[in-house]
Design a protein around this motif. Structure first.
Motif, mmCIF file in Angstrom:
data_model
loop_
_atom_site.group_PDB
_atom_site.id
_atom_site.type_symbol
_atom_site.label_atom_id
_atom_site.label_comp_id
_atom_site.label_asym_id
_atom_site.label_seq_id
_atom_site.Cartn_x
_atom_site.Cartn_y
_atom_site.Cartn_z
ATOM 1 N N GLU A 12 -3.754 -8.478 -2.650
ATOM 2 C CA GLU A 12 -3.230 -7.117 -2.495
ATOM 3 C C GLU A 12 -3.331 -6.449 -3.851
ATOM 4 O O GLU A 12 -2.797 -6.928 -4.843
ATOM 5 N N ARG A 13 -4.081 -5.368 -3.904
ATOM 6 C CA ARG A 13 -4.253 -4.604 -5.131
ATOM 7 C C ARG A 13 -3.990 -3.139 -4.839
ATOM 8 O O ARG A 13 -4.699 -2.523 -4.059
ATOM 9 N N ASN A 14 -2.955 -2.592 -5.443
ATOM 10 C CA ASN A 14 -2.618 -1.175 -5.276
ATOM 11 C C ASN A 14 -2.506 -0.772 -3.814
ATOM 12 O O ASN A 14 -2.952 0.291 -3.408
ATOM 13 N N GLY A 15 -1.922 -1.644 -3.011
ATOM 14 C CA GLY A 15 -1.713 -1.335 -1.603
ATOM 15 C C GLY A 15 -2.914 -1.600 -0.719
ATOM 16 O O GLY A 15 -2.867 -1.331 0.479
ATOM 17 N N VAL A 16 -4.000 -2.118 -1.265
ATOM 18 C CA VAL A 16 -5.202 -2.413 -0.494
ATOM 19 C C VAL A 16 -5.280 -3.924 -0.304
ATOM 20 O O VAL A 16 -5.196 -4.682 -1.263
ATOM 21 N N HIS A 17 -5.428 -4.364 0.946
ATOM 22 C CA HIS A 17 -5.537 -5.789 1.260
ATOM 23 C C HIS A 17 -7.016 -6.163 1.321
ATOM 24 O O HIS A 17 -7.783 -5.573 2.075
ATOM 25 N N ILE A 18 -7.374 -7.151 0.521
ATOM 26 C CA ILE A 18 -8.756 -7.595 0.409
ATOM 27 C C ILE A 18 -8.804 -9.082 0.713
ATOM 28 O O ILE A 18 -8.026 -9.854 0.165
ATOM 29 N N GLU A 19 -9.722 -9.482 1.581
ATOM 30 C CA GLU A 19 -9.947 -10.895 1.847
ATOM 31 C C GLU A 19 -11.218 -11.297 1.102
ATOM 32 O O GLU A 19 -12.232 -10.610 1.190
ATOM 33 N N GLN A 20 -11.129 -12.422 0.369
ATOM 34 C CA GLN A 20 -12.287 -12.920 -0.353
ATOM 35 C C GLN A 20 -12.488 -14.392 -0.030
ATOM 36 O O GLN A 20 -11.540 -15.180 -0.023
ATOM 37 N N CYS A 21 -13.734 -14.756 0.195
ATOM 38 C CA CYS A 21 -14.082 -16.132 0.504
ATOM 39 C C CYS A 21 -14.116 -16.954 -0.778
ATOM 40 O O CYS A 21 -14.712 -16.544 -1.772
ATOM 41 N N ASP A 22 -13.472 -18.132 -0.745
ATOM 42 C CA ASP A 22 -13.495 -19.034 -1.896
ATOM 43 C C ASP A 22 -14.877 -19.643 -2.113
ATOM 44 O O ASP A 22 -15.222 -20.021 -3.227
#
Length: 85
Positions: free
Chosen positions: A14-24
């Motif tokens: 969560e960055r500045n209210g934006v949810h981001i999914e990232q693959c490991d």
């Protein structure tokens, strides 16, 4: 949650209210519904014109003095700042 590309494990940030999914595994970035629009709006605000100068001719808060500059350089993209760390 599994990555739709490589089936690796996904992490949510969560960055500045934006949810981001990232693959490991493949480091792919996936956004929830509406997050791309939020990022676009924030990018436009980041690049918006600066406010007008003060009416009395005095330099505004953070304005350069004596023709100099503070040495701070704005990054090219707000989105770049979002993913930089």
């Amino acid at each position: 949650m599994q990555c739709p590309k490589c089936r690796g494990n996904m992490r949510t940030y969560e960055r500045n209210g934006v949810h981001i999914e990232q693959c490991d595994n493949c480091r792919g970035i996936f956004l929830d519904y509406g997050e791309l629009e939020t990022l676009s709006r924030m990018e436009n605000q980041f690049h918006a014109a600066p406010p007008p100068p003060p009416a009395h001719g005095a330099p505004g808060w953070g304005a350069p003095h004596h023709g100099g500059h503070y040495g701070h350089h704005r990054r090219n993209s707000w989105v770049g700042m979002l993913f930089s760390s």
